[in-house]
Design an enzyme around this catalytic site. Structure first.
Site, PDB file in Angstrom:
ATOM      1  N   HIS A 140      -9.283  11.099   2.148  1.00 24.33           N
ATOM      2  CA  HIS A 140      -8.403   9.945   1.952  1.00 24.33           C
ATOM      3  C   HIS A 140      -7.051  10.100   2.660  1.00 24.33           C
ATOM      4  CE1 HIS A 140      -5.861   7.082  -0.511  1.00 24.33           C
ATOM      5  NE2 HIS A 140      -6.918   6.337  -0.262  1.00 24.33           N
TER       6      HIS A 140
ATOM      7  N   ASP B 247      -0.056  16.363  20.323  1.00 22.64           N
ATOM      8  CA  ASP B 247       0.354  17.550  21.066  1.00 22.64           C
ATOM      9  C   ASP B 247       0.726  18.672  20.103  1.00 22.64           C
ATOM     10  OD1 ASP B 247      -0.213  16.176  23.400  1.00 22.64           O
ATOM     11  OD2 ASP B 247       1.831  15.441  23.628  1.00 22.64           O
TER      12      ASP B 247
ATOM     13  N   LYS C 147      -4.043  10.343   5.485  1.00 24.77           N
ATOM     14  CA  LYS C 147      -3.676   9.585   6.676  1.00 24.77           C
ATOM     15  C   LYS C 147      -2.698  10.447   7.482  1.00 24.77           C
ATOM     16  CE  LYS C 147      -4.076   6.580   2.955  1.00 24.77           C
ATOM     17  NZ  LYS C 147      -5.463   6.273   2.991  1.00 24.77           N
TER      18      LYS C 147
ATOM     19  N   HIS D  81       0.815  -1.212   0.000  1.00 21.97           N
ATOM     20  CA  HIS D  81       0.000   0.000   0.000  1.00 21.97           C
ATOM     21  C   HIS D  81       0.855   1.270   0.000  1.00 21.97           C
ATOM     22  CE1 HIS D  81      -3.371   2.510   1.893  1.00 21.97           C
ATOM     23  NE2 HIS D  81      -3.911   2.006   0.799  1.00 21.97           N
TER      24      HIS D  81
ATOM     25  N   ASP E  75      17.030  10.705  -7.267  1.00 16.89           N
ATOM     26  CA  ASP E  75      18.482  10.859  -7.071  1.00 16.89           C
ATOM     27  C   ASP E  75      18.921  10.740  -5.610  1.00 16.89           C
ATOM     28  OD1 ASP E  75      18.748  11.239  -9.790  1.00 16.89           O
ATOM     29  OD2 ASP E  75      18.810  13.433  -9.669  1.00 16.89           O
TER      30      ASP E  75
ATOM     31  N   LYS F 260       3.152   4.467  -1.155  1.00 19.91           N
ATOM     32  CA  LYS F 260       3.192   5.438  -2.249  1.00 19.91           C
ATOM     33  C   LYS F 260       4.460   6.267  -2.097  1.00 19.91           C
ATOM     34  CE  LYS F 260      -1.464   4.851  -1.376  1.00 19.91           C
ATOM     35  NZ  LYS F 260      -2.061   4.336  -0.133  1.00 19.91           N
TER      36      LYS F 260
END
Length: 478
Positions: free
Chosen positions: A396, A403, A398, A223, A230, A225
């Site tokens: 979508h 704090d 995450k 999952h 470089d 991404k």
């Protein structure tokens, strides 16, 4: 004829019950949670005809055969020894000042098998247009190599734009490596792959089912991404490659990515190399000497997690974050299906006075997840946890804010699949200035959301509430 058919049916039933009983022993010995072990044991012995094939496809929770190169290749390789020496000599490693911070840092470094580094520069990228503009900008500057990894890679307008950019670079002598999940990218055209390969770019599926023992291992996903250019810049976050991730007027898409420069890039690169090594058996020649960008002052850690880990790394990370929160804990995820230990930790945080907020979509894209989320409303309300639903399109991202200085942004959702079945990557940042930017971003998101009352569940029909509880039972496979 009938007697013979009857005998065959009886023999088949006996054999399946024996297989079910034997498989249930394996399930009890290997399933990571007691709830999952009980569910599999009961179903395998009661309905083995359906449960046995389901277990071999969905029931396995340990991903065998995957090499954690952070332990083997990396630790024993001269390149990495020089890297660690370079980090130390150039003041890129972090030594926390307080005993509490040292303990916390040691825990996360042991989970990640990578060090916290300083002198990183991090840019917050809100939504698809900004994210992909930055991705294409960085690809255009590549001189040595480009690493690209996505769960979903589509051959649509955006996907073809990415393909064309990579082909142009490959034709100019830049090494291009593309890795995709074969389930998430199941509709990727073969011509898309062929065009990339014809330009000398390398593109392969992650292939969770390779090997004789793994052919039925269909429940795992990669999952992650990732884009690395470089060894200088890395981009990680919630966006996949598909036109929907750019959003439309009809369906706005709310997502978050980060662009990073500095020694943190090496950790992201190491995660990609581990996956590439699993998929191909090869380790590409890359730059392992980190740069020190001007103005970079963020402390950061790269945390790859997945079913090949010896421990439940993602779960432990979230438990530690929740337990360490003192004032605020804001969690944003499209899928909110925590297990009992995570829900209890959230309740404890709220009961000790922490501002615990959960932000999820108003309309989920998966019905089971949508129904399951209602089952947590009563538990949340009793402890003072506030659950919000985002109303402006599909949420979508995450993101977690702890704090006033700790931020986590990556690919992991707050559900069993991300905790135990998916290969994920989470970036952890310790920086008050960056935390303020994330706080401002999330405050805008909360302003476009509504707080969910417990009556959204309790005042619904008996059939709806039964569906919710039934969906909750299926949480381990969501």
């Amino acid at each position: 004829m009938r007697r013979r058919r009857k005998r065959l049916i009886i023999r088949f039933m006996v054999v399946m019950h024996i297989v079910g009983a034997l498989t249930s022993i394996r399930a009890i010995m290997e399933t990571r949670t007691s709830q999952g072990a009980i569910a599999w044991a009961v179903s395998l012995n009661t309905f083995p005809y359906l449960a046995v094939p389901a277990y071999w496809v969905l029931g396995q929770s340990k991903f065998d055969g995957y090499d954690l190169l952070r332990e083997s290749y990396v630790d024993s390789n001269d390149v990495v020894k020089k890297l660690l020496q370079h980090l130390e000599q150039n003041d890129m490693l972090v030594t926390p000042e307080t005993r509490r911070d040292r303990s916390h840092a040691k825990l996360l470094e042991n989970l990640a098998k990578l060090p916290f580094t300083r002198h990183n520069r991090v840019d917050l990228l809100e939504d698809g247009p900004k994210t992909f503009a930055r991705i294409f900008q960085e690809i255009s500057t590549a001189e040595e190599y480009i690493l690209v990894q996505f769960f979903i890679l589509r051959s649509d307008v955006l996907g073809n734009q990415l393909k064309d950019a990579l082909i142009e670079k490959a034709q100019n002598g830049v090494d291009v490596y593309v890795l995709y999940d074969e389930v998430g990218s199941h509709d990727l055209d073969s011509s898309y792959i062929a065009e990339l390969r014809s330009s000398s770019a390398k593109i392969v599926p992650f292939n969770t089912t390779q090997g004789e023992r793994q052919r039925f291992r269909l429940n795992f996903r990669n999952h992650r991404k990732i884009v690395v250019v470089d060894g200088r810049v890395a981009l990680v976050g919630g966006h996949n490659v598909g036109d929907e991730y750019l959003g439309t007027k009809a369906l706005p898409w709310r997502d978050t990515h980060v662009a990073m420069e500095g020694p943190i890039v090496i950790g992201v690169q190491a995660s990609f190399v581990e996956d590439w090594h699993w998929a191909t058996g090869e380790i590409p020649k890359l730059n392992w000497i980190p740069n020190k960008p001007t103005g970079g002052n963020t402390v950061a850690l790269c945390l790859p997690t997945g079913p090949a880990d010896e421990l439940e790394t993602c779960t432990l990370f979230y438990l530690d974050a929740i337990n360490s929160a003192e004032e605020r804990l804001w969690i944003v995820s499209p899928y909110f299906v925590p297990d009992e230990q995570l829900m209890s930790a959230l309740q404890l945080a709220a009961l000790r006075g922490v501002d615990v907020r959960i932000l999820i979509p108003e309309n989920a894209d998966q019905q089971l997840v949508y129904l399951s989320s209602f089952s947590y409303l009563e538990e949340a309300e009793k402890a003072g946890i506030k659950i919000f639903r985002y109303k402006e399109g599909f949420l979508h991202q995450k993101v977690m804010l702890v704090d006033n200085r700790s931020v986590a942004i990556g690919t992991a959702n707050f559900d069993n699949r991300s905790m135990r079945l998916n290969f994920e990557i989470t970036m952890v940042f310790i920086d008050e200035k960056f935390a303020r930017k994330v706080e401002s971003m999330l405050e805008k998101d909360f302003a476009l959301s509504r707080q969910v009352p417990v009556t959204d569940y309790t005042d619904r029909s008996l059939m709806f509430r039964f569906s919710v509880r039934l969906a909750r039972l299926l949480a381990p496979v969501q």
